[in-house]
Design a protein around this motif. Structure first.
Motif, PDB file in Angstrom:
ATOM      1  N   SER A  35      42.012  25.572  49.252  1.00 43.93           N
ATOM      2  CA  SER A  35      41.847  25.443  47.806  1.00 43.93           C
ATOM      3  C   SER A  35      43.167  25.728  47.113  1.00 43.93           C
ATOM      4  O   SER A  35      43.884  26.657  47.481  1.00 43.93           O
ATOM      5  N   GLU A  36      43.464  24.925  46.126  1.00 42.30           N
ATOM      6  CA  GLU A  36      44.644  25.148  45.290  1.00 42.30           C
ATOM      7  C   GLU A  36      44.232  25.559  43.877  1.00 42.30           C
ATOM      8  O   GLU A  36      45.044  25.534  42.952  1.00 42.30           O
ATOM      9  N   THR A  37      42.971  25.946  43.710  1.00 45.87           N
ATOM     10  CA  THR A  37      42.477  26.338  42.393  1.00 45.87           C
ATOM     11  C   THR A  37      43.296  27.502  41.847  1.00 45.87           C
ATOM     12  O   THR A  37      43.552  28.476  42.544  1.00 45.87           O
ATOM     13  N   ALA A  38      43.692  27.391  40.589  1.00 44.67           N
ATOM     14  CA  ALA A  38      44.564  28.412  39.997  1.00 44.67           C
ATOM     15  C   ALA A  38      43.862  29.763  39.906  1.00 44.67           C
ATOM     16  O   ALA A  38      42.673  29.854  39.568  1.00 44.67           O
ATOM     17  N   THR A  39      44.599  30.814  40.217  1.00 40.06           N
ATOM     18  CA  THR A  39      44.100  32.178  40.075  1.00 40.06           C
ATOM     19  C   THR A  39      45.285  33.112  39.890  1.00 40.06           C
ATOM     20  O   THR A  39      46.343  32.905  40.505  1.00 40.06           O
ATOM     21  N   THR A  40      45.131  34.098  39.031  1.00 40.15           N
ATOM     22  CA  THR A  40      46.199  35.065  38.816  1.00 40.15           C
ATOM     23  C   THR A  40      45.620  36.467  38.719  1.00 40.15           C
ATOM     24  O   THR A  40      44.480  36.657  38.269  1.00 40.15           O
ATOM     25  N   GLY A  41      46.398  37.453  39.166  1.00 43.72           N
ATOM     26  CA  GLY A  41      46.003  38.844  39.015  1.00 43.72           C
ATOM     27  C   GLY A  41      44.760  39.220  39.799  1.00 43.72           C
ATOM     28  O   GLY A  41      44.453  38.652  40.849  1.00 43.72           O
ATOM     29  N   PHE A  42      44.017  40.185  39.262  1.00 41.05           N
ATOM     30  CA  PHE A  42      42.812  40.703  39.922  1.00 41.05           C
ATOM     31  C   PHE A  42      41.715  39.645  39.893  1.00 41.05           C
ATOM     32  O   PHE A  42      41.349  39.133  38.832  1.00 41.05           O
ATOM     33  N   ARG A  43      41.182  39.319  41.067  1.00 42.34           N
ATOM     34  CA  ARG A  43      40.175  38.266  41.168  1.00 42.34           C
ATOM     35  C   ARG A  43      38.744  38.783  41.009  1.00 42.34           C
ATOM     36  O   ARG A  43      37.777  38.048  41.186  1.00 42.34           O
ATOM     37  N   GLY A  44      38.604  40.059  40.657  1.00 41.87           N
ATOM     38  CA  GLY A  44      37.294  40.588  40.306  1.00 41.87           C
ATOM     39  C   GLY A  44      36.443  41.068  41.455  1.00 41.87           C
ATOM     40  O   GLY A  44      35.264  41.396  41.252  1.00 41.87           O
ATOM     41  N   PHE A  45      36.984  41.125  42.654  1.00 43.24           N
ATOM     42  CA  PHE A  45      36.199  41.603  43.783  1.00 43.24           C
ATOM     43  C   PHE A  45      37.116  42.251  44.816  1.00 43.24           C
ATOM     44  O   PHE A  45      38.339  42.069  44.792  1.00 43.24           O
ATOM     45  N   ALA A  46      36.510  42.993  45.714  1.00 49.59           N
ATOM     46  CA  ALA A  46      37.211  43.530  46.881  1.00 49.59           C
ATOM     47  C   ALA A  46      36.231  43.548  48.039  1.00 49.59           C
ATOM     48  O   ALA A  46      35.007  43.555  47.837  1.00 49.59           O
ATOM     49  N   LEU A  47      36.762  43.533  49.237  1.00 52.13           N
ATOM     50  CA  LEU A  47      35.936  43.637  50.436  1.00 52.13           C
ATOM     51  C   LEU A  47      36.226  44.979  51.095  1.00 52.13           C
ATOM     52  O   LEU A  47      37.385  45.359  51.266  1.00 52.13           O
ATOM     53  N   LEU A 117      32.263  44.041  47.259  1.00 53.22           N
ATOM     54  CA  LEU A 117      32.217  44.773  45.999  1.00 53.22           C
ATOM     55  C   LEU A 117      32.563  43.811  44.868  1.00 53.22           C
ATOM     56  O   LEU A 117      33.703  43.338  44.773  1.00 53.22           O
ATOM     57  N   LEU A 118      31.593  43.488  44.034  1.00 44.53           N
ATOM     58  CA  LEU A 118      31.822  42.593  42.909  1.00 44.53           C
ATOM     59  C   LEU A 118      32.054  43.408  41.643  1.00 44.53           C
ATOM     60  O   LEU A 118      31.276  44.319  41.331  1.00 44.53           O
ATOM     61  N   GLY A 119      33.106  43.081  40.913  1.00 46.80           N
ATOM     62  CA  GLY A 119      33.391  43.744  39.649  1.00 46.80           C
ATOM     63  C   GLY A 119      32.660  43.046  38.516  1.00 46.80           C
ATOM     64  O   GLY A 119      32.994  41.912  38.153  1.00 46.80           O
ATOM     65  N   ALA A 120      31.665  43.698  37.950  1.00 46.50           N
ATOM     66  CA  ALA A 120      30.828  43.097  36.909  1.00 46.50           C
ATOM     67  C   ALA A 120      31.267  43.559  35.526  1.00 46.50           C
ATOM     68  O   ALA A 120      31.610  44.719  35.326  1.00 46.50           O
ATOM     69  N   SER A 121      31.232  42.640  34.575  1.00 48.25           N
ATOM     70  CA  SER A 121      31.542  43.024  33.195  1.00 48.25           C
ATOM     71  C   SER A 121      30.417  43.858  32.607  1.00 48.25           C
ATOM     72  O   SER A 121      30.644  44.709  31.741  1.00 48.25           O
ATOM     73  N   ASP A 122      29.189  43.640  33.083  1.00 49.74           N
ATOM     74  CA  ASP A 122      28.021  44.417  32.669  1.00 49.74           C
ATOM     75  C   ASP A 122      27.167  44.646  33.910  1.00 49.74           C
ATOM     76  O   ASP A 122      26.429  43.752  34.333  1.00 49.74           O
ATOM     77  N   VAL A 123      27.282  45.829  34.493  1.00 46.08           N
ATOM     78  CA  VAL A 123      26.603  46.111  35.763  1.00 46.08           C
ATOM     79  C   VAL A 123      25.086  45.972  35.617  1.00 46.08           C
ATOM     80  O   VAL A 123      24.416  45.410  36.490  1.00 46.08           O
ATOM     81  N   ALA A 124      24.533  46.451  34.519  1.00 45.17           N
ATOM     82  CA  ALA A 124      23.082  46.385  34.333  1.00 45.17           C
ATOM     83  C   ALA A 124      22.593  44.940  34.261  1.00 45.17           C
ATOM     84  O   ALA A 124      21.570  44.580  34.848  1.00 45.17           O
TER      85      ALA A 124
END
Length: 207
Positions: A35-47, A117-124
């Motif tokens: 994939s060449e889809t653009a992405t920058t910085g923190f991608r919102g998850f970790a393993l 581990l998914l980083g959620a904007s609203d965990v609830a």
């Protein structure tokens, strides 16, 4: 029970990524897709990789660094155990940790568990979304952390607040573009409130 049957990382160079993950000991657990889809910085998850003892954590982190990973947090003791964080050449963040404080045997490269581990904007809100799709909550700490019961799934799923997760792995919270991550499940295709994509799981490819 809904489960994560496969985990696919979208990478710019699948050949290089395959070499890295094979050296890291994750050749069979992680799928790769060009994939060449653009992405920058923190991608919102970790393993997160769970190991049995500090020596094994050191071995896994050492293998990752030798294969080309960069350190984000050096392995160190904490109140909950021992662990460190690295970033793979493709940009994926890996946390390697153990709850054990002392070694009980020789160091290995044995991984006991993989947790997404998914980083959620609203965990609830994300918690409600996943419960509505058949996941069962195993642990929940308000709006801070949720862990789901995923049975015999090879990858477990947990939710953090995005800011808390970025702090935990030692990176700035800012990031834009694609997550470059796709989860394969037994519940079909959908996209969660934070843009994480799920698709129908396909059989594990044969070498």
């Amino acid at each position: 029970m809904t489960s994560i049957e496969s985990l696919t990382l979208e990478v710019a160079d699948p050949t290089a990524a395959t070499r890295f993950y094979t050296a890291f000991g994750l050749g069979s657990q992680v799928r790769l897709r060009a994939s060449e889809t653009a992405t920058t910085g923190f991608r919102g998850f970790a393993l997160s990789l769970t190991a049995s003892q500090p020596a094994t954590v050191n071995s896994l982190i050492g293998a990752a660094l030798d294969a080309g990973a960069t350190p984000l947090k050096p392995a160190a003791k904490s109140f909950w155990g021992y662990g460190g964080v690295v970033r793979a050449p493709d940009g994926t963040i890996w946390k390697v940790a153990t709850s054990a404080k002392k070694d009980t045997g020789p160091a290995t490269l044995q991984i006991d568990e993989i947790v997404l581990l998914l980083g959620a904007s609203d965990v609830a809100a994300s918690k409600r979304f996943y419960v509505d799709r058949g996941l069962t909550v195993a642990k929940s700490f308000g709006r801070k952390y949720v862990e789901f019961a995923t049975g015999s799934s090879p990858v477990k799923l947990a939710l953090y607040g995005r800011r808390a997760l970025a702090k935990d792995v030692g990176v700035p919270i800012d990031g834009t573009g694609s997550h470059r991550l796709v989860m394969g499940s037994d519940t079909g295709s959908f996209t969660d409130p934070d843009g994480f994509a799920w698709e129908s799981a396909s059989p594990t490819p044969t070498p």
